[in-house]
Design an enzyme around this catalytic site. Sequence first.
Site, mmCIF file in Angstrom:
data_model
loop_
_atom_site.group_PDB
_atom_site.id
_atom_site.type_symbol
_atom_site.label_atom_id
_atom_site.label_comp_id
_atom_site.label_asym_id
_atom_site.label_seq_id
_atom_site.Cartn_x
_atom_site.Cartn_y
_atom_site.Cartn_z
ATOM 1 N N GLU A 1 -9.527 -1.674 5.406
ATOM 2 C CA GLU A 1 -10.176 -1.345 6.667
ATOM 3 C C GLU A 1 -11.421 -2.210 6.879
ATOM 4 O O GLU A 1 -11.932 -2.823 5.927
ATOM 5 C CB GLU A 1 -10.585 0.136 6.650
ATOM 6 C CG GLU A 1 -9.402 1.107 6.564
ATOM 7 C CD GLU A 1 -8.703 1.308 7.923
ATOM 8 O OE1 GLU A 1 -8.754 0.414 8.782
ATOM 9 O OE2 GLU A 1 -8.109 2.390 8.104
ATOM 10 N N ASN B 1 -7.347 -2.425 14.408
ATOM 11 C CA ASN B 1 -8.750 -2.768 14.148
ATOM 12 C C ASN B 1 -8.861 -3.988 13.234
ATOM 13 O O ASN B 1 -9.905 -4.252 12.659
ATOM 14 C CB ASN B 1 -9.478 -1.570 13.528
ATOM 15 C CG ASN B 1 -8.857 -1.122 12.208
ATOM 16 O OD1 ASN B 1 -7.919 -1.746 11.713
ATOM 17 N ND2 ASN B 1 -9.376 -0.045 11.644
ATOM 18 N N ASP C 1 0.810 -1.221 0.000
ATOM 19 C CA ASP C 1 0.000 0.000 0.000
ATOM 20 C C ASP C 1 0.843 1.272 0.000
ATOM 21 O O ASP C 1 2.063 1.232 0.184
ATOM 22 C CB ASP C 1 -0.954 -0.003 1.215
ATOM 23 C CG ASP C 1 -0.263 -0.393 2.519
ATOM 24 O OD1 ASP C 1 0.982 -0.399 2.569
ATOM 25 O OD2 ASP C 1 -0.966 -0.690 3.496
ATOM 26 N N HIS D 1 -7.117 -4.493 10.406
ATOM 27 C CA HIS D 1 -6.902 -4.273 8.976
ATOM 28 C C HIS D 1 -5.607 -4.942 8.509
ATOM 29 O O HIS D 1 -4.676 -5.140 9.278
ATOM 30 C CB HIS D 1 -6.969 -2.790 8.589
ATOM 31 C CG HIS D 1 -5.805 -1.943 8.968
ATOM 32 N ND1 HIS D 1 -5.910 -0.860 9.822
ATOM 33 C CD2 HIS D 1 -4.498 -1.971 8.602
ATOM 34 C CE1 HIS D 1 -4.733 -0.286 9.958
ATOM 35 N NE2 HIS D 1 -3.848 -0.943 9.233
HETATM 36 C C1 GLP Z 1 -0.373 0.496 8.505
HETATM 37 C C2 GLP Z 1 -0.031 -0.323 7.270
HETATM 38 C C3 GLP Z 1 -0.245 -1.792 7.513
HETATM 39 C C4 GLP Z 1 0.431 -2.188 8.816
HETATM 40 C C5 GLP Z 1 -0.198 -1.453 9.951
HETATM 41 C C6 GLP Z 1 0.384 -1.832 11.312
HETATM 42 O O1 GLP Z 1 -1.700 0.805 8.584
HETATM 43 N N1 GLP Z 1 -0.786 0.064 6.133
HETATM 44 O O2 GLP Z 1 0.256 -2.526 6.417
HETATM 45 O O3 GLP Z 1 0.307 -3.573 9.001
HETATM 46 O O4 GLP Z 1 0.025 -0.067 9.737
HETATM 47 O O5 GLP Z 1 1.508 -1.063 11.581
HETATM 48 P P1 GLP Z 1 2.556 -1.348 12.705
HETATM 49 O O6 GLP Z 1 3.377 -2.499 12.223
HETATM 50 O O7 GLP Z 1 3.362 -0.094 12.826
HETATM 51 O O8 GLP Z 1 1.807 -1.667 13.928
#
Ligand code: GLP
Length: 233
Positions: A135, A128, A62, A130
């Site tokens: 989402e 949440n 993404d 995702h």
């Molecule tokens: C973002 C990314 C996700 C990732 C998530 C969790 O929203 N788009 O791909 O998994 O954050 O992030 P973190 O690893 O910092 O908890």
Amino acid sequence: MKIIKVENPSIGANCAFEIYRVALSQGANVFGLATGSTPIELYKRFVESDLDFSNSTAINLDEYLGLSGDDKQSYRYFMNQNLFNSKTFKASFVPDGTNPDHNAATKSYDQIIQENPIDIQLLGLGRNGHIGFNEPGTPFDTTTHIVDLTQSTIDANARFFEKESYVPTQAISMGIASVMSAQKILLMAFGKEKAEAVAKMVHGPITEDLPASVLQRHNDVTIIIDNAAATNL
Ligand code: GLP
């Protein structure tokens, strides 16, 4: 789902590294990659290792809408800093967040995924539930699409920005169908703020309200979690 519970994120990164080492030696060469804080340690391991990705293709999940690759908050910049500047890949793809023609941007990313079937898709986990930027409420059959970020995700990601108001409110993300098309999926989740989502992902009903629950339908999923993220299991 195969669950690997580890003492701490650092051991988790070692376990994940081992999975990639074996996969590479067995011929895997298309890697779906993720951003966020969770995979940083793994990318460090890659950089410090002698693993050879020069015949491999990287396809990221993404990107924020509106941020170019030069922007320090963009996921392209993150990937360059944490991995691509130090390890040579044959090709690395990140969705184009700057193309005003959203239809063209999403279509061309789907084509990249079609032409390069993903051997291992790496995932983090949103608080949440995702995955990527899919989402809650995202239909399971979506391919690459434009996303309105939820407040929970904006809040969680604000720590990477100077001010919360700088966090983009939209993103372009590989869809759930694209993620599920990968041959193997490796999800990493660390910390107590992920515990609820982890429990719902593993034991909860399969529902679009908790995007990661769809992984129960995939036949080759490995989940690496630390003790804190495993609290509610
Ligand atoms: C973002 C990314 C996700 C990732 C998530 C969790 O929203 N788009 O791909 O998994 O954050 O992030 P973190 O690893 O910092 O908890």
